[in-house]
Design an enzyme around this catalytic site. Sequence first.
Site, PDB file in Angstrom:
ATOM      1  N   HIS A 109      87.345  49.951  27.084  1.00 55.26           N
ATOM      2  CA  HIS A 109      86.767  48.700  27.456  1.00 55.26           C
ATOM      3  C   HIS A 109      86.631  48.990  28.948  1.00 55.26           C
ATOM      4  CE1 HIS A 109      86.261  44.352  26.393  1.00 55.26           C
ATOM      5  NE2 HIS A 109      85.317  44.867  26.609  1.00 55.26           N
ATOM      6  N   CYS A 146      91.060  40.569  28.461  1.00 51.28           N
ATOM      7  CA  CYS A 146      91.529  42.023  28.000  1.00 51.28           C
ATOM      8  C   CYS A 146      90.845  43.077  29.039  1.00 51.28           C
ATOM      9  CB  CYS A 146      91.294  42.384  26.803  1.00 51.28           C
ATOM     10  SG  CYS A 146      89.434  41.987  25.951  1.00 51.28           S
TER      11      CYS A 146
END
Length: 482
Positions: free
Chosen positions: A102, A39
């Site tokens: 993130h 991811c």
Amino acid sequence: MGWGDLGVFGEPSKETPNLDRMASEGILFPDFYTANPLCSPSRASLLTGRLPIRNGFYTTNAHARNAYTPQEIVGGIPDSEVLLPELLKKAGYINKIIGKWHLGHRNKYHPLNRGFDEWFGSPNCHFGPYDNKERPNIPVYRDWEMIGRYYEDIYINHKTGESNLTQIYLQEATTFIYKYGISKQPFFMYWAIDATHAPVYASSRFLGTSRRGLYGDAVREIDFSIGQILEFLKNMGIAKNTFVFFTSDNGAALISAPHQGGSNSPFLCGKQTTFEGGMRVPGIAWWPGQLAAGQVSYQLGNVMDLFTTSLALAGLEPPADRQIDGIDLSPVILEGKEVERPIFYYRGNELMAVRLGPYKAHYWTWSNSWQELSQGINFCPGQNITGVTTHDQVEYIKPLLFHLGRDPGEKYPIRPSSAEYQNVMLGISPVVRQHKDTMIPGEPQLNVCDLAVMNWSPPGCKKLGKCLTPPESQPWKCVWPH
Ligand SMILES: *[C@@H]1O[C@H](CO)[C@@H](O)[C@H](O)[C@H]1NC(C)=O
């Protein structure tokens, strides 16, 4: 989410009517890829238009990621990288990220320091930070302030799987679109929601409604929400001015299946691997009135192209002082053209495989290390792919070559002695050589906090945990760690 999770790609329970309609009103990309089987590197690539090995979101030991520790990443998106919202800002765009960032936890990595005007969402993945009870305890922020945590039962009830988080993200999206739609302000909305990452959840309206279980409930809720967003754009009368692209940041995580992971349909393995199941993802472009509806494009696409394409559509140029790996898909989308380009499959710093046209050559097939397998970690459960196989390090083992058109499951390697093999490799080998010879890797960001591998932790790692897991007595009073 995996390629095989959408009805339009053949998922048998046909529970994604909105995404299927989006495809029928737009362009379906069956050959669309992430920049990485994981991811955060994929997201870094989407926003920089560059491979993780260039933008720093890679490890130096061919692992997809190193740290399974609470702090996970102390690095982040380097200052030297130029992000899509930073560029769009110059053309007067308002930029919002809703969902998972993130790309680093520290102050200097905060999305509002990297071109976004607004943020509502979480700094990282569901891996952590874990509190001492080994449960995900992810903070949710509005801009600079932490407003709550996933666990603590305000977001996720782990007993029932109930969570309103996707609904909250949908509400954020429509509020944002309404505000800037009304004022006719150009906007970039990065709807980077956390679902369907494990632990999977859905709101009560969707819980128990899928034939596929809890994971399917979550997919249904995403599908519903995207339908709402597209409908909202239409109702506001701005659909013709709004380019929308749907994709995923890696293939479905088979290691989380069957209850927490999805389907990669005919493709081998899943998230964390450089087989097709790890990196081939759904891709749908939507722009009513601007692109011809109901098309399928066999263009090899990549999330990095969304960087270059978005800039082109906003009338901007990508930065000229660096290698950009994304290509401008606007001729593909608007004129039905097709451009030849390779797809590079990396794990960490290691170029594992390359696709050119329908052919894919694996230089190194590694789905799990023996150490991972001995700990019960298997990224390809049910598949007979284990351990490490090198194809370029041992002289007599040639790269494994597959034709993805007639063998999408990567089951039948083409015989190295065949004329087909030799001809195809004559095309692929120089592409690989040129890519490797000209590669200038960025400073690696993903193994800085690697307790497991390096048995070493810089002081910054400890500090981070302080804010992300604040004392129980004042769980909501946390601000972004400085
Ligand atoms: C979700 O929202 C509903 C309606 O407001 C509420 O009753 C429910 O408790 C919420 N669920 C969670 C897990 O927060």
